[in-house]
Scaffold this active site. Sequence first.
Site, PDB file in Angstrom:
ATOM      1  N   VAL A 104      -9.811   1.840   9.622  1.00  0.00           N
ATOM      2  CA  VAL A 104      -8.266   3.310   9.887  1.00  0.00           C
ATOM      3  C   VAL A 104      -8.596   4.538  10.196  1.00  0.00           C
ATOM      4  O   VAL A 104      -7.354   4.365  10.638  1.00  0.00           O
ATOM      5  CB  VAL A 104      -8.090   1.790   8.725  1.00  0.00           C
ATOM      6  CG1 VAL A 104      -7.382   0.651   8.977  1.00  0.00           C
ATOM      7  CG2 VAL A 104      -8.347   2.187   7.528  1.00  0.00           C
ATOM      8  N   LYS A 105      -9.228   4.553  10.034  1.00  0.00           N
ATOM      9  CA  LYS A 105      -9.577   6.512   9.948  1.00  0.00           C
ATOM     10  C   LYS A 105      -7.675   7.249   9.082  1.00  0.00           C
ATOM     11  O   LYS A 105      -7.467   7.561   9.611  1.00  0.00           O
ATOM     12  CB  LYS A 105     -10.158   7.117  10.677  1.00  0.00           C
ATOM     13  CG  LYS A 105     -11.293   6.674  11.167  1.00  0.00           C
ATOM     14  CD  LYS A 105     -12.016   7.454  13.334  1.00  0.00           C
ATOM     15  CE  LYS A 105     -13.380   6.606  13.097  1.00  0.00           C
ATOM     16  NZ  LYS A 105     -13.444   5.200  13.424  1.00  0.00           N
ATOM     17  N   ARG A 106      -7.547   6.373   8.087  1.00  0.00           N
ATOM     18  CA  ARG A 106      -6.679   7.434   7.907  1.00  0.00           C
ATOM     19  C   ARG A 106      -7.299   8.600   6.978  1.00  0.00           C
ATOM     20  O   ARG A 106      -7.868   8.479   6.586  1.00  0.00           O
ATOM     21  CB  ARG A 106      -6.012   6.358   6.733  1.00  0.00           C
ATOM     22  CG  ARG A 106      -5.606   4.946   7.477  1.00  0.00           C
ATOM     23  CD  ARG A 106      -4.047   4.917   8.376  1.00  0.00           C
ATOM     24  NE  ARG A 106      -3.844   3.922   9.340  1.00  0.00           N
ATOM     25  CZ  ARG A 106      -3.822   3.314  10.383  1.00  0.00           C
ATOM     26  NH1 ARG A 106      -4.990   4.114  11.008  1.00  0.00           N
ATOM     27  NH2 ARG A 106      -3.085   2.250  10.908  1.00  0.00           N
TER      28      ARG A 106
END
Lengths: 307, 307
Positions: A104-106
């Site tokens: 998700v590379k949040r």
Amino acid sequence: MINKLVDKIKKQNAPIVVGLDPMMKYIPQQVCKAAFSEFGETLEGAAEAIWQYNKEIIDNIYDIVPAVKPQIAMYEQFGIEGIKAFKKTIDYCHEKDMVVIGDVKRGDIGSTSEAYAVAHLGRVAVGNSRISAFDEDFATVNPYLGSDGINPFIKVCEEEKKGIFILVKTSNPSSGEFQDQLIDGRPLYEKVGEKVAEWGAQCMGNDYSYVGAVVGATYPEMGKVLRRVMPKAYILVPGYGAQGGTGKDLVPFFNEDGLGAIVNSSRGIIAAYAKEEYARFGAEHFGEAARQAALDMIADINGAIGH
Amino acid sequence: MINKLVDKIKKQNAPIVVGLDPMMKYIPQQVCKAAFSEFGETLEGAAEAIWQYNKEIIDNIYDIVPAVKPQIAMYEQFGIEGIKAFKKTIDYCHEKDMVVIGDVKRGDIGSTSEAYAVAHLGRVAVGNSRISAFDEDFATVNPYLGSDGINPFIKVCEEEKKGIFILVKTSNPSSGEFQDQLIDGRPLYEKVGEKVAEWGAQCMGNDYSYVGAVVGATYPEMGKVLRRVMPKAYILVPGYGAQGGTGKDLVPFFNEDGLGAIVNSSRGIIAAYAKEEYARFGAEHFGEAARQAALDMIADINGAIGH
């Protein structure tokens, strides 16, 4: 959850994760056709095609592959219906006892980062209830905002016994634009790697930390340095196969115990049926092609690391 | 869309954006109670509360405020139901002719970054159809992965006449851990700022680029430098109010034409009713309190920049 991941990798002797990044162009025509005939050429139709495609692949790999890594962008582009397929995929993988790494590379700060952590790894408070939203086992996280972005994730990891992989050195050609810039003679990614080691010391599993790192297979020399900088961090390694990394490039990412790294392949597995090497399976048997490609990848990597 | 944003800012004489970050603790009890009595203490109940809260605020500000910035994390934590409330909020703001900045801080590479760009700003191909998923006007983007992460967004911005704000120097205390590191004597954020100027030159609106930047109000000295480094980039400035920034701190972010920056306030507006200053409105009239807080913020900023 890091303990479960390590146990599964050992038990299946397979340090790999399959990226469930279902681009429409990979999905065999018969799957799209069936979904569109039921739901039309709509977001719902696309989401149904994705789900059926994923399910077939999962059914064919769950007993030989420890983990999957669904890339949420590939679902998010189909809006709410896509997100439903993302959640359905996670739940199904859990039914099959696979570890789920939400790619998700949040990354944000404070209460916002906490909301992302809660969304993907934790439980949200609603009145007196606490409810899981997406319930992955791990999530990928962007470090650009510093500790204010990471600490809320670590808090949730501690509570829920889940984990994160922090982007350190990404696999893409332009990753060096910022990540390789020298600071007092050493590149930024090393500095990020040092912070990963520091953050990770706060929440250790048995042998490895709940805080891992992402380092691209395309940069084995840097992988070697980073392996040393963060000895207790599991390294999630993208870039094998389609992006150019090969088995021998992966050796530096592993520790001497044969552990410490989990290598991702996405289209190399899920769209194997479209490659000459696996054409014999045909588009009808894309699941079996994926299984064979996964077996070949495991053999390639275990051969290279002598395991 | 940057032209529309600039036009609206000029017409309403209001260089501000209201952050729609509806944390449950800000939502007045009567709103939660009504939602929970209909849907229970469930994700659906939380999403309904968020939506009713947002709607009341939007109804009270749309004629004086040019733009809103929903923070997707605050919706994502409530899963699919939360994401539905996010989409409903975007659509309603468009009905009210407000510019919508999706604060999504996405960032990945290649086809994955393209999928995010398509999800939030573009249209996704499903068979022969092309369908919008979330349809914001702008999105915030993380630069850590370099040009491979940004170019797919720029491509979609060009096609759809939409825009992005790239994180350059964030407002949080630990933003300096990586962003302030010196590279050849100059901080990383300046290097990112230079790239923003370079990327932005590829897609210009009338006076400003479709590619803007995020620079925190809490760092006015750095804002001054960055204003010069990226003269054509609109700067989205978080950190006003609750995070400590004041009107006079904002002067360096603006150009001499009184344009070039749009200042965000989230809880300072949407939870104004809970502040002593606006207590006279009472929780029942939280929308009116938000309107008054927005008017006061506009006056504070216009006073400071002499506009």
